[in-house]
Design a protein around this motif. Sequence first.
Motif, PDB file in Angstrom:
ATOM      1  N   THR A 117       0.954  -1.387  -0.055  1.00 26.27           N
ATOM      2  CA  THR A 117       0.383  -0.434  -0.194  1.00 26.27           C
ATOM      3  C   THR A 117       0.795   1.962   0.014  1.00 26.27           C
ATOM      4  O   THR A 117       1.830   1.544   0.670  1.00 26.27           O
ATOM      5  CB  THR A 117      -0.320   0.588   1.700  1.00 26.27           C
ATOM      6  N   TYR A 118       0.234   2.156  -1.091  1.00 21.09           N
ATOM      7  CA  TYR A 118       1.718   3.416  -1.084  1.00 21.09           C
ATOM      8  C   TYR A 118       0.634   4.106   0.542  1.00 21.09           C
ATOM      9  O   TYR A 118      -0.226   4.917   0.613  1.00 21.09           O
ATOM     10  CB  TYR A 118       0.758   4.472  -1.973  1.00 21.09           C
ATOM     11  N   THR A 119       1.539   4.541   0.649  1.00 19.46           N
ATOM     12  CA  THR A 119       1.846   5.662   2.280  1.00 19.46           C
ATOM     13  C   THR A 119       0.881   7.501   1.517  1.00 19.46           C
ATOM     14  O   THR A 119      -0.091   6.847   2.197  1.00 19.46           O
ATOM     15  CB  THR A 119       2.558   6.789   2.629  1.00 19.46           C
ATOM     16  N   GLU A 120       0.243   7.312   0.538  1.00 22.08           N
ATOM     17  CA  GLU A 120      -0.469   8.627  -0.501  1.00 22.08           C
ATOM     18  C   GLU A 120      -2.082   8.146   0.317  1.00 22.08           C
ATOM     19  O   GLU A 120      -2.695   8.888   0.582  1.00 22.08           O
ATOM     20  CB  GLU A 120       0.229   8.953  -1.234  1.00 22.08           C
TER      21      GLU A 120
END
Lengths: 143, 554
Positions: A117-120
């Motif tokens: 998962t992207y932190t974004e």
Amino acid sequence: MAERKIRVLIAKPGLDGHDRGAKVIARSLRDAGMEVVYTGIRQTPEQIVNAAIQEDVDVIGLSCLSGAHMTLFPRVMEILREKKAEDITVLGGGIIPHDDIAPLKKEGIREIFQPGTYTEEIIRYIRENVKPKGGGLDRGAGS
Amino acid sequence: MEDKEKLRKELERWEKGTLSRSVSRFPERKPAFETTSHIEIKRLYTPIDEAEQGYLERLGFPGEYPFTRGVHPTMYRGRFWTMRQYSGFATAEETNQRYKYLLQQGQTGLSVAFDLPTQIGYDSDHAMAAGEVGKVGVAIDTLADMETLFDGIPLGRVSTSMTINATAVILLAMYLAVAEKQGVGFKEVRGTIQNDILKEYVARGTHIFPPRPSMRIITDIFAFCKDQIPRWNTISISGYHMREAGCSAVQEVAFTLANAIAYVQAAVDAGLDVDDFAGRLSFFFNCHNNFLEEIAKFRAARRLWARIMKQRFGARKPASSMLRFHTQTAGSTLTLQQPDNNVVRVAFQALAAVLGGTQSLHTNSRDEALALPSEAAVRVALRTQQIIAHESGVADVIDPMAGSYAIEALTDEIEAGAAAYIDRIDAMGGAVKAVESGYMQREIGESAYQYQKSIEEKSSIIVGVNEFTVEEQPFKDTLRIDPEVEKRQRQKLKSVREARDTNRVKEKLEAVKRAAERTDNLVPPIIDAVRSYATVGEISDTLRSVFGSYQERT
């Protein structure tokens, strides 16, 4: 009047010491303008809930890579309910097999973020789903 | 020299002519290329890049100082590396079955994964153990569990590595007690305990006591083993977990060797002769994705350690300067997305470890981004090693990458970069101080954050994650630990507690306490205590009462 910042507690329940992800997320949320407290590793669910209440957070992010999430995450939810703090949004991440996601959501965990998962994406999720408490007052700035 | 001058001129001609014509029409993919350690990778390496020092000084011969080309004179022509899959889960019964399966499949050494309560000194019925029993490894509470774990496995014939740190002394004592029951003498047992507490404060988090008493326990183990179990590797100084936590290849070498220096110094300060214990030190590295950098890393680590042991500690025996190491492929590079891709990643990483001259190897399984490996997945992982060993041909020649201009230049750069870090740590007062002040933790955190950013910004491409993605079905069929395991383990602990001689246990724990309070070697009283079926938790609590607990900085 400045809006109060979203406050987040990043927590490591249980005995798992792998906190690379927890630390990266703590820093990313901070860079995104949130106030973030990181508990450090090896916290009991009781310690986590107490810290969340004391720090008056809007969100708890639980990270567990040891496979103990099915015991520890629901226990956090249980104590939150006991302490009437279930308005805090709880999110989870770590090594969490797909089949565990639905039962965890049933316990009240709002979202589970799997590896990759992207932190974004997490930042976006929090912004879209969490409203900071406390009537819009920025506690640092005064008004 | 004349040749180099001529070469330089020719290189300049090529750059200005052939190269620049090409680049102006077809620009390169990126303005600059670099490794994980921010070493700039040149487009072309030539003899101009060779260091001033000559072949003999930099490389030498296999089995001889400075061991750049390997620690054994014949390397894999004599014997392949030990194929050693790290495994353990649920109770001792289930794990014993898995070990027998792996040995049948051609694995050549055992590697025990313990669950977190065992690693942190809590019995399975402790409140802190809730949910963790048997999850990341096997649950061991007493000698009775250890007897089951190795039931039918002859400890005189296999070598066993145990990933255990804060409670290493207790699990080693249990292993010896099981060997004794099998009629195997201490002098015959072979294996390794990880026993590297410094990196636990930095990255892995299974510490119990503060650093200073922890260092004393480790020194006690060195002293006991050199006389009593001469074929045992007393420590496996590990860069693996720091790399998993996010550091670069250069930092991995630097922090590992800085920690190693601290252990050697502690033992020397305790009055041991360096040549009496240094030959039993072993190392444990990660093997990550950057193929060339990783091969160079292993070679650089060997040379740097040899020089440190000879120059700093005055080691005389060749074995004292030999960096022998285990390698595990990088768990953190495995992706949940398109898990079959992990088989390919692991194969390349394993190949780099072999080309780097590893002594033993664990290959990760394709499903490890989600769970402990299933039996089918672990078999593919083991087969990967067997294919490299038997089919690829790379094991037939020693250090086959040596002499590659790029590999040698990278080896030199990694060695120099790591040596510079070690100088910085020396200036701080050594690794114990650097750990206490949080220096390594901060360096690693920074690298991890930058790496994540590079993925999200797509300056690093992870196949199947930020490029070449597909719609996927959720990945299933992962190994699940039955929740009943925790209950069963607690039940077993209860019956052992009821069957043992309580007074004898108390007496043995008292003896452990007395040794801890004085400066007596802790190993013999702990062996006595485990023989009385004292639990891991009871012995740990006894030591906690004397040494205190470590408080993490956040």
